[in-house]
Design a protein around this motif. Structure first.
Motif, PDB file in Angstrom:
ATOM      1  N   ILE A  93       0.850  -1.187   0.000  1.00 30.04           N
ATOM      2  CA  ILE A  93       0.000   0.000   0.000  1.00 30.04           C
ATOM      3  C   ILE A  93       0.889   1.242   0.000  1.00 30.04           C
ATOM      4  O   ILE A  93       1.957   1.254   0.597  1.00 30.04           O
ATOM      5  CB  ILE A  93      -0.965   0.034   1.201  1.00 30.04           C
ATOM      6  CG1 ILE A  93      -0.224  -0.218   2.525  1.00 30.04           C
ATOM      7  CG2 ILE A  93      -2.087  -0.970   1.020  1.00 30.04           C
ATOM      8  CD1 ILE A  93      -1.107  -0.084   3.761  1.00 30.04           C
ATOM      9  N   ASP A  94       0.442   2.253  -0.701  1.00 32.50           N
ATOM     10  CA  ASP A  94       1.154   3.527  -0.787  1.00 32.50           C
ATOM     11  C   ASP A  94       0.302   4.571  -0.081  1.00 32.50           C
ATOM     12  O   ASP A  94      -0.759   4.968  -0.563  1.00 32.50           O
ATOM     13  CB  ASP A  94       1.367   3.900  -2.254  1.00 32.50           C
ATOM     14  CG  ASP A  94       2.355   5.039  -2.431  1.00 32.50           C
ATOM     15  OD1 ASP A  94       2.571   5.789  -1.469  1.00 32.50           O
ATOM     16  OD2 ASP A  94       2.898   5.172  -3.539  1.00 32.50           O
ATOM     17  N   LEU A  95       0.746   4.991   1.106  1.00 32.58           N
ATOM     18  CA  LEU A  95       0.003   5.928   1.941  1.00 32.58           C
ATOM     19  C   LEU A  95       0.647   7.307   1.824  1.00 32.58           C
ATOM     20  O   LEU A  95       1.833   7.461   2.118  1.00 32.58           O
ATOM     21  CB  LEU A  95       0.025   5.460   3.398  1.00 32.58           C
ATOM     22  CG  LEU A  95      -0.512   4.040   3.653  1.00 32.58           C
ATOM     23  CD1 LEU A  95      -0.140   3.574   5.055  1.00 32.58           C
ATOM     24  CD2 LEU A  95      -2.017   4.010   3.451  1.00 32.58           C
ATOM     25  N   LEU A 132       2.111   1.343  13.548  1.00 27.73           N
ATOM     26  CA  LEU A 132       2.692   1.684  12.255  1.00 27.73           C
ATOM     27  C   LEU A 132       3.886   0.794  11.902  1.00 27.73           C
ATOM     28  O   LEU A 132       4.066   0.411  10.743  1.00 27.73           O
ATOM     29  CB  LEU A 132       3.153   3.146  12.248  1.00 27.73           C
ATOM     30  CG  LEU A 132       2.086   4.215  12.035  1.00 27.73           C
ATOM     31  CD1 LEU A 132       2.663   5.594  12.295  1.00 27.73           C
ATOM     32  CD2 LEU A 132       1.532   4.127  10.618  1.00 27.73           C
ATOM     33  N   GLY A 133       4.713   0.482  12.899  1.00 22.41           N
ATOM     34  CA  GLY A 133       5.962  -0.202  12.580  1.00 22.41           C
ATOM     35  C   GLY A 133       6.221  -1.510  13.278  1.00 22.41           C
ATOM     36  O   GLY A 133       7.220  -2.163  12.977  1.00 22.41           O
ATOM     37  N   VAL A 151       5.423   3.773   2.063  1.00 23.00           N
ATOM     38  CA  VAL A 151       5.116   2.629   1.204  1.00 23.00           C
ATOM     39  C   VAL A 151       5.325   1.380   2.049  1.00 23.00           C
ATOM     40  O   VAL A 151       6.403   1.185   2.616  1.00 23.00           O
ATOM     41  CB  VAL A 151       6.013   2.609  -0.047  1.00 23.00           C
ATOM     42  CG1 VAL A 151       5.693   1.384  -0.901  1.00 23.00           C
ATOM     43  CG2 VAL A 151       5.820   3.881  -0.867  1.00 23.00           C
ATOM     44  N   VAL A 152       4.292   0.571   2.145  1.00 24.85           N
ATOM     45  CA  VAL A 152       4.293  -0.570   3.062  1.00 24.85           C
ATOM     46  C   VAL A 152       4.065  -1.854   2.285  1.00 24.85           C
ATOM     47  O   VAL A 152       3.166  -1.933   1.443  1.00 24.85           O
ATOM     48  CB  VAL A 152       3.186  -0.421   4.131  1.00 24.85           C
ATOM     49  CG1 VAL A 152       3.300  -1.527   5.171  1.00 24.85           C
ATOM     50  CG2 VAL A 152       3.236   0.951   4.787  1.00 24.85           C
ATOM     51  N   ARG A 205      -2.533  -4.937   7.232  1.00 26.87           N
ATOM     52  CA  ARG A 205      -2.633  -3.845   6.263  1.00 26.87           C
ATOM     53  C   ARG A 205      -3.610  -2.763   6.734  1.00 26.87           C
ATOM     54  O   ARG A 205      -3.284  -1.575   6.728  1.00 26.87           O
ATOM     55  CB  ARG A 205      -3.067  -4.382   4.902  1.00 26.87           C
ATOM     56  CG  ARG A 205      -3.398  -3.277   3.919  1.00 26.87           C
ATOM     57  CD  ARG A 205      -3.541  -3.681   2.480  1.00 26.87           C
ATOM     58  NE  ARG A 205      -4.132  -4.966   2.255  1.00 26.87           N
ATOM     59  CZ  ARG A 205      -4.201  -5.544   1.041  1.00 26.87           C
ATOM     60  NH1 ARG A 205      -3.688  -4.923  -0.001  1.00 26.87           N
ATOM     61  NH2 ARG A 205      -4.761  -6.711   0.876  1.00 26.87           N
ATOM     62  N   ASP A 206      -4.808  -3.158   7.145  1.00 27.66           N
ATOM     63  CA  ASP A 206      -5.808  -2.169   7.573  1.00 27.66           C
ATOM     64  C   ASP A 206      -5.376  -1.458   8.851  1.00 27.66           C
ATOM     65  O   ASP A 206      -5.653  -0.258   9.028  1.00 27.66           O
ATOM     66  CB  ASP A 206      -7.165  -2.856   7.779  1.00 27.66           C
ATOM     67  CG  ASP A 206      -7.778  -3.344   6.466  1.00 27.66           C
ATOM     68  OD1 ASP A 206      -7.329  -2.885   5.411  1.00 27.66           O
ATOM     69  OD2 ASP A 206      -8.697  -4.181   6.519  1.00 27.66           O
TER      70      ASP A 206
END
Length: 360
Positions: free
Chosen positions: A246-248, A266-267, A314-315, A322-323
């Motif tokens: 996903i590109d946030l 987040l990490g 970018v993950v 993911r969500d």
């Protein structure tokens, strides 16, 4: 007649893969020499070989045991000697296991310019070779390199995923090797993590395509763009074989309090997260985010310069988070009703991450 001297580079996380590919290329072609480097204590051990056998084997004391020092003090002079002898048209530099290729290629690029020790030499492909049987796990692994017996240096505190990620991102060619190089999980992992414009080779280790490696030209700026947190030139692949990206992105800054509070969301996952962000308490500072294998590093890159200020991560992952990551990202952004906050008075208590902020 002097031959065009081409320098290619090989990065790996596995000593068996490194030796199989590098010495296989040397045995296959009489015009190829191979340089192996390994850190041993405060020395860099160098071995140079070709199809006839070992040409040089030596160790050099380093004032500082770092890859940049090794390039400056040992690799460049070695390449210059080989170039001067005019016996080989191509050299493969097999980097120490788990070493990143970007700093090496940056230094070599400088030396191939006018008045450099390697003036006139050509930079061939940067190759990252990974085992197709293990890369799907290695790319997200939180195992420490020291525990695996693969630290680059004695104080190396990286986990395996932290070593793999920049190799895949910087490479011109990713070589998927092993008994099943066409594995769907391996290919999906590599495709999601490699840089834009790179290519993938699949083969058994003994059949790696030497001509393809040596004929590919390394474009330094393009390759650095793949690992630059302000650029992240990485295509976001569709979901495949359980791997997703996903590109946030947003033009808004992170709220410093919520960023600190939601850092684990987040990490704290077996996912690769990379990018940049800004804070309203430090509006001029470009901040970097680099995460892999449940490890996260944040810091200040200095001023934004010619780059547009923004927040982007970018993950890539393969789990159910993911969500969770996307929700945490959007919750950390400054909201409309917070835009009038006196951020200078608010402060951010992030000096331990980013250093003391500059005055507004």
């Amino acid at each position: 007649m002097t031959q065009r001297f081409t320098i290619s580079t090989l990065s790996t996380i596995d000593p068996v893969v490194r030796s199989s590919i590098s010495f296989g290329l040397a045995l296959e072609r009489s015009d190829v020499a191979v340089i192996h480097h390994d850190f041993i204590g405060d020395q860099i051990r160098r071995t140079v070989a070709d199809a006839s056998g070992v040409i040089e084997s030596d160790a050099t004391e380093l004032d500082h045991a770092c890859l940049g020092c090794a390039v400056r003090e040992d690799l460049v002079p070695t390449l210059a000697r080989l170039k001067e002898r005019d016996l080989w048209s191509q050299v493969l530099v097999a980097l120490p296991v788990t070493a990143e290729s970007a700093p090496v290629m940056r230094a070599l690029h400088t030396e191939t310019r006018r008045s450099g020790l390697l003036e006139g030499a050509r930079l061939g492909a940067v190759v990252c070779a990974v085992d197709a049987a293990t890369i799907a796990d290695d790319a997200f692994s939180d195992e420490y390199l020291a525990d695996l017996g693969r630290p680059l240096l004695g104080d190396d505190e990286r986990v395996l995923a932290e070593a793999v990620a920049p190799m895949l991102a910087h490479a011109d060619i990713v070589a998927l090797v092993g008994d099943d190089p066409a594995s769907a999980h391996a290919r999906a992992t590599v495709d999601h993590l490699r840089g834009q414009g790179s290519t993938v080779l699949t083969s058994a280790m003994e059949d790696i395509d030497a001509a393809r490696i040596m004929s590919t030209e390394h474009r330094c700026d393009d390759a650095l763009g793949r690992v630059d947190p302000l650029r992240i030139d990485r295509h976001v692949e569709p979901d495949c074989a359980g791997v997703w990206s996903i590109d946030l992105s947003s033009d808004r800054p992170f709220h410093p309090d919520r960023l600190r509070a939601r850092l684990p969301e987040l990490g704290g996952h077996e996912a690769r997260t990379r990018g940049h962000f800004w804070l309203p308490t430090r509006p001029a500072d470009a901040c970097v985010w680099d995460g892999a294998g449940r490890q996260v590093s944040v810091g200040s890159l200095g001023r934004w310069g010619r780059h547009e200020r923004g927040t982007r991560l970018v993950v890539t992952g393969r789990g159910p988070e993911r969500d969770t990551i996307a929700a945490a990202f959007h919750d950390c952004l400054v909201r409309d009703d917070e835009r009038g906050t006196d951020w200078h008075a608010h402060g951010d208590a992030l000096d331990d991450w980013l250093g003391a902020p500059d005055p507004f």
